[in-house]
Design a protein around this motif. Sequence first.
Motif: not given
Length: 634
Positions: A6-30
């Motif tokens: 699931l993590a691999k699929d999410i990262i691929a579909n947010v544009g890949g890890k090179e498209n991510v400046n940062s990621v955190v989570h709250c109580i229900t969502r990334l």
Amino acid sequence: MKYEQLAKDIIANVGGKENVNSVVHCITRLRFKLKDEKKANTDVLKNMDGVVTVMKSGGQYQVVIGNHVPDVYKSVVAVGGFDSAQPVEADSGEKGSLFNRFIDMISGIFTPILGVLAASGMIKGFNALFVAIGWLDEQGGTYEILNAIGDALFYFLPILLGYTAMKKFGGTPFLGMVIAMALVYPALEAIPNAGEPLYTLFAGSMFESPVYIEFFGIPVILMTYSMSVIPIILSAFFAAKLERFFARVIPDVVKMFLVPMFTLLIIIPLTFIIIGPIATWASQLLGQATIWVYDLSPIIAGAFLGGFWLVFVMFGLHWGLVPIGINNFTSQGWDPILALIFVHSFALAGAILAVWIKTKNSNTKTLSAPALISSIFGVTEPAMYGIALPLKKPFIFTLISSAIGGAMLGFFGSVGYVMGGLGIFQIPSFISPDGIDMSLIGAIIAAVVGLVLAFVLTFFFGGINKNQDEAPTEKGNTTITNRKSESIVSPLNGEVKNLADIQDAAFASGALGKGVAIEPTEGKLFAPVSGTVSALFPTNHAIGITTDGGAEILVHIGMDTVQLEGKYFTAHTTQGNRVEKGQLLIEFDANAIKEAGFALTTPVVVTNQYDYEITLVEADKIQSQDPLLEVIPK
């Protein structure tokens, strides 16, 4: 990893890890901050198994997961190679109250080394014990090697703290290590023993300091920085800021070596000339102040610290005392603060032993055995959260017994001479460099008294079998009994809204739970049920409670209020706490939140909705503690 794919699929579909400046989570969502949101495949993510929906708000790309988001977040961080050194939603930690920021700073610096710190102290303690009982010769090679193993960390402690402090302050950890290496550099440490001082500063005062060397004509007060704590932490704090400044102004082509060069050239002399002496004096004053309080009444100090230590742990307040104890060890060679809390794990073990022997509930008996063992070895969380707190009286008797044990430690004058482990592993830390004396003997007596007293009080007055439904069963860090019908009351004063009508699609769809929304008219949130706080987000804008009957309630104050990073929210409980219906949980500044541009609409939902038939209240306006939901197990 359970959620690796699931993590691999999410990262691929947010544009890949090179498209991510940062990621955190709250109580229900990334919550992603993406370089280009257009690269994200939103439709694919929305239809992905394991993803509830996708939302875009406040510059964040939010992938809604549900209650298990912390586990998914860990997998995303691991798969993507993102930085998880900072706490979840780390930005909020830097902008909370001054006290919370201090506790967060201390825990971030000391937590990574506590295990090896305790291990080193245990080795030193056992080495002293072996000499005291004649097993080892203090002049022998075995003793010397064991002493080196136990003493090395403490001597070079500034180097480890240089790493963890710089990491915590957002700097390059290896820079912090180099600064610390300069502070303990042998050639500089040897200068005071090599000749007469050039002159003396502050003569006749408590800060009188001989000067042996100068730096471009500026006097340098040489201190002993090995085994020190405060100087390197302060130095790392300023070094991180200095490094960020040079990173902004130095051209990229030479940044790799010029940034650390200029940072070191400025911060190390400043540390020797200003930061180090001031920090050393401060640490000495801090040590003397704690000893002064202890000397006023060791018995009262012991009763207070022993009796409230587990409470401090529950609220995270113990982090304010741990560095004081470490500072005492390094500045004067002994410490009473951490010694006075020695009995708490034995008192808890005594209470749990009574529960284990007397309970007729199979679940409680099963949980008690491992909790008892872990308590004896100083790990108190399983016993405290899993058994003592849910049953209430065992926890109260633990505090009473621990307070009496702490008072006895103060009476016997028991102090620690090394930073050792907890529970039985702390015993050798009471051995004086001069051998076995009342410091050790008194500690053992106090531990036995604390254990026996807690056992007797719990066994005869704990009401363990008063209610056969009282027994806890494992569910993460919470405790529940068999599910039963329950009434959930309103946690707020306000207007009731249909969940489907609110602006947050994740809640409106019912994917996160079935319930209602409330538009608050007052900035106070009260417990809608009695139970255990299963989740309290660091920004204090959302809280989860598992009821005694097993219902999982989530209350989320406002829409996207996580972006306020804790501002305007004050929590009056903490995760793992037992709360009672009607208890004040969170206060928030409703007007300030609205002025900041955030809606206050507050969903109140049952997240394990498929286990229950849920009946909603029919009302337009509601007062706190009015009936809101009825949950009936299916």
